[in-house]
Structure formats: C-alpha cells, structure tokens
Enzyme design. Sequence first.
Site, PDB file in Angstrom:
ATOM      1  CG  ASN A  51      -0.188  -0.108   2.502  1.00 52.92           C
ATOM      2  OD1 ASN A  51       0.567   0.791   2.859  1.00 52.92           O
ATOM      3  ND2 ASN A  51      -0.346  -1.213   3.210  1.00 52.92           N
TER       4      ASN A  51
ATOM      5  CG  ASP B 165      -6.632  -5.431   5.732  1.00 54.56           C
ATOM      6  OD1 ASP B 165      -6.084  -5.305   6.843  1.00 54.56           O
ATOM      7  OD2 ASP B 165      -7.338  -4.543   5.212  1.00 54.56           O
TER       8      ASP B 165
ATOM      9  CE  LYS C 102       7.077 -11.806 -14.535  1.00 55.74           C
ATOM     10  NZ  LYS C 102       7.221 -11.475 -15.914  1.00 55.74           N
TER      11      LYS C 102
HETATM   12  N1  CTP Z   1      -3.675  -3.356  11.965  1.00 54.63           N
HETATM   13  C1  CTP Z   1      -2.854  -4.375  12.416  1.00 54.63           C
HETATM   14  N2  CTP Z   1      -2.839  -5.552  11.717  1.00 54.63           N
HETATM   15  C2  CTP Z   1      -3.602  -5.728  10.623  1.00 54.63           C
HETATM   16  C3  CTP Z   1      -4.420  -4.665  10.153  1.00 54.63           C
HETATM   17  C4  CTP Z   1      -4.434  -3.479  10.848  1.00 54.63           C
HETATM   18  O1  CTP Z   1      -2.168  -4.227  13.411  1.00 54.63           O
HETATM   19  N3  CTP Z   1      -3.556  -6.877   9.966  1.00 54.63           N
HETATM   20  C5  CTP Z   1      -3.740  -2.113  12.770  1.00 54.63           C
HETATM   21  C6  CTP Z   1      -3.148  -0.893  12.108  1.00 54.63           C
HETATM   22  O2  CTP Z   1      -1.774  -0.739  12.445  1.00 54.63           O
HETATM   23  C7  CTP Z   1      -4.001   0.216  12.696  1.00 54.63           C
HETATM   24  C8  CTP Z   1      -5.359  -0.457  12.915  1.00 54.63           C
HETATM   25  O3  CTP Z   1      -5.098  -1.833  12.965  1.00 54.63           O
HETATM   26  O4  CTP Z   1      -3.529   0.603  13.976  1.00 54.63           O
HETATM   27  C9  CTP Z   1      -6.372  -0.155  11.871  1.00 54.63           C
HETATM   28  O5  CTP Z   1      -5.853  -0.370  10.580  1.00 54.63           O
HETATM   29  P1  CTP Z   1      -6.726  -0.059   9.289  1.00 54.63           P
HETATM   30  O6  CTP Z   1      -5.941  -0.396   8.086  1.00 54.63           O
HETATM   31  O7  CTP Z   1      -7.344   1.312   9.401  1.00 54.63           O
HETATM   32  O8  CTP Z   1      -7.944  -1.048   9.479  1.00 54.63           O
HETATM   33  P2  CTP Z   1      -8.191  -2.557   9.082  1.00 54.63           P
HETATM   34  O9  CTP Z   1      -8.135  -3.384  10.301  1.00 54.63           O
HETATM   35  O10 CTP Z   1      -7.281  -2.959   7.975  1.00 54.63           O
HETATM   36  O11 CTP Z   1      -9.696  -2.486   8.609  1.00 54.63           O
HETATM   37  P3  CTP Z   1     -10.322  -1.926   7.227  1.00 54.63           P
HETATM   38  O12 CTP Z   1      -9.359  -2.311   6.141  1.00 54.63           O
HETATM   39  O13 CTP Z   1     -11.616  -2.626   7.143  1.00 54.63           O
HETATM   40  O14 CTP Z   1     -10.496  -0.451   7.398  1.00 54.63           O
END
Ligand code: CTP
Length: 423
Positions: A233, A301, A311
């Site tokens: 990302n 995620d 590849k």
């Molecule tokens: N976070 C984490 N581990 C993950 C995903 C997120 O520790 N696998 C933590 C991030 O560091 C942040 C919080 O969770 O402190 C929220 O991350 P965010 O990306 O806003 O949310 P998601 O949990 O990914 O949910 P969504 O994608 O549905 O918004």
Amino acid sequence: MAHFLTLSFKIVFMTKTPSILLIIGGGIAAYKSLLLIRELARRGIKTRAILTKGGAEFITPLSVGGLTGDKCFTDLFDLTDEAEMGHIELSRSADLVVVAPATADLMAKAATGLATDLATTALLATDKPVMMAPAMNVRMWEHPATQRNLKTLQKDGIQIIGPDEGDMACGEFGAGRMAEPEMMADAIATKLGGSAAQVIPFSGGSADLKDKHILVTAGPTHEPLDPVRYIANRSSGKQGYAIASALAQLGAKVTLVSGPTQISDPLGVKVVRVETARQMLSACEAALPADCFVACAAVADYRPEIETDHKIKKERGGLSAIPLAENPDILKTIARLEKGRPPLVVGFAAETDDVLAHAEAKRARKGCDWIVANDVSPGTGTMGGDRNTVVILSDKGEESWDNMLKTEVAGQLAAKIAKSLTS
Ligand code: CTP
C-alpha cells in the site's frame, strides 16, 4: 538586591535559538541539503552554511543563502569574510556541525585531519559535536578505504547518520543515498537536546518516559506474490517513525518494528525491519513486554495463500487465479492478550469516509484503548504526505487536533502517552 534577583531570573530563562553549521559537500545529494535547511527552519533551528567548491557545482551560494537567510560561506581566503567572521569563529558559531552530503573525499580528509579549504578547516577547528550524512556511489561507500575512514571518524566521536539503501542517481542500487532531510532534521533536533526541545511542539511539558518501553509499528507490509511482485500500500512510514522518534526524545526505550520504507533509523530507537504482516507480528511478540503499544503500520490485510518461487505467468491465469488468505491482525492480537497486554494500546484508523463512526467501531472491535482516526481520502494528502489531521477517540470521548505536520502530531501524541503512563 531586588535588581539583582530580577536580572538573574531573566538570564536563567532567556532562550537561545539552536543553530547548526551545515557543510555542503560536492554530490548530487547536495539538493537535499536545501530541503534540510527548510526542515530545520520548521523546527526553529537556524542554519549557517559553508558550500564547498564541489557543492557549488550542484547548488548555488545564492539558493543556500536564500534559505538560511544568512551569507553562504565558500572561501577560506576571503578577506571580507574574515573581517566579518574569522574561520575559527565560524567553526564554533553553532551548537552542532553537520556535514551533508558527506562525500568520500570529505570523509577521507576529515579522517586524516587535512585542512585544505574552508570546510575541512572548520571541521578541524571546531569545538562542537559533528554529525555526518554520507552520500556516494555504493562501490565508493563499500570500498575498504571509505569503511576505514568511517571507523576513524566514529572513533573520533563523529556521529554518522545513514546512508540509506535504494536506487542511486548513478543508476546503481545499494547503500549510499543520503538520509532523508526530514529524518535528519529530527535527528539534529534530538541531538541539540535541551535547546531544540523547546521548539519541538510537545504539549506535555516535562513528561518523562524514562524506564518505559514502547513498541511502535510503522510503514506498509509487503506480501510477496512471486519473486518479482508483492501486495503493498502507499504508506510511507513517516507518521510511525516520527512517533518513535518523539517517544525516544521523551526518554522512552523504543522498539520500532517497521515494514519496508525509505526512511533512516531514528536516533535512539531500536529498529527491527520486517517485510510481511506475519513477520511484523512475530517481531512485536518478541519485543514484548512493553508499557505501551502504538500500532501505526498500514498492514496488508491479505497475503497470497501460496508462496511461489517462480514468476506467475499470464497463460496460467496470472494474478487473477491467486487465492488470498487473511493476515493476522497485529493490533487486535496484542490488545486482546490475556497475559502481558501493554497497559496502553493505541491504534490508528485510516478511513476515507464516515471517519469517526468507522474509527470508533474499529476501537471496539480491536480492543485498543485509544484510536487515532485520520482521513486518508484522496485530496487530503495524508498518505505519503507530511501533514495529518487526526481525532483521538477513547472511552473519554473524542479530541480533535488541527491539521499539522506529522512530526507535530507525533510530538503531541508522545506527550499524551507520557501523561497517561506517568499519571
Ligand atoms: N492493523 C494491524 N494488523 C492488521 C491490520 C491493521 O495491526 N492486519 C492495525 C493498524 O496498524 C491500525 C489499525 O489496525 O492501527 C487499523 O488499521 P486499518 O488499516 O485502518 O484497518 P483494518 O483493520 O485494515 O480495517 P479496514 O481495512 O476494514 O479499514
């Protein structure tokens, strides 16, 4: 007597603007020194600069002087300069001497004690601490002569910052890029300590995190699809690095578990570099116990379910045929630990719409104490940019902060954490 007391009171509280003497060497990274001057000014630190002959091949004394608001010094034997300020006085006029970019040539001369021009003479004559930010081609950096000089300079007490690894102007890849100006400015502010601390926008006053261990995650994670591609990302890691740095400046022992970024290690912070979400979780678990956990990383995620060492070819369905598996939620795992949960757990919520509602739901779902909600929708410039507008949500309600630099958000958050851990 009354007069004497008034006078001494004034003297004790009179504050001096912290300042550095910046020596700009001859390398393509010289342009970054211009950005460094601007970053330092933002932190209330004044710069006086010496531009070497090589440096002047890349940037001009006029651009340097324009940014410092002062004369740019170039020549050892300039009688006008000597009449205004002698080179010995110049070398001692600031609180810290910073060489950026420190070329292989400048490092060699400084290690040997040569004084062939104004820059090297100032380095030899100064009675102030010196910091160098090396920048050169990777082969030059790795050359035994440069590494020998580096060791000598470190033994002489010179603090080295960087170099970073990455693509180089010469087309090669490796270590040799000058540290990023923003991180350098933070490191300089830390080094200037007492004098610079007053210009770093902490709002927590004298909060002291000594004896506290704080674990911070930052940056993106990279989830490999095959040997050449990965899921990632746009996170730059700037906010998390700034928080780690601000906490360290308040005296905390900080472990920063970072995904891949282009940022140099903040001074006084233990950095553990990882690539994937699963590695980030293992590194965090290994770093516990902690008094506080700040989850700032933009963790991917999902990851590809299967790892391949070849590849992925279009003919066999390409990337569209790849099944995904959900990554562990690091924040949730640590916030819900039954044994060894850090007493304060802070999460971030990156949202593009309905920011507060989504962030509050996230706080409840993940079980963290505070959540720092920020709007990352296109147009806000938050993702990858220098500024952020945040709202802190906790069981005490919401606290909105003005739009500010990420370093300022970091300073305020560090102060809030300090207040919470020490009250
Ligand atoms: N976070 C984490 N581990 C993950 C995903 C997120 O520790 N696998 C933590 C991030 O560091 C942040 C919080 O969770 O402190 C929220 O991350 P965010 O990306 O806003 O949310 P998601 O949990 O990914 O949910 P969504 O994608 O549905 O918004």
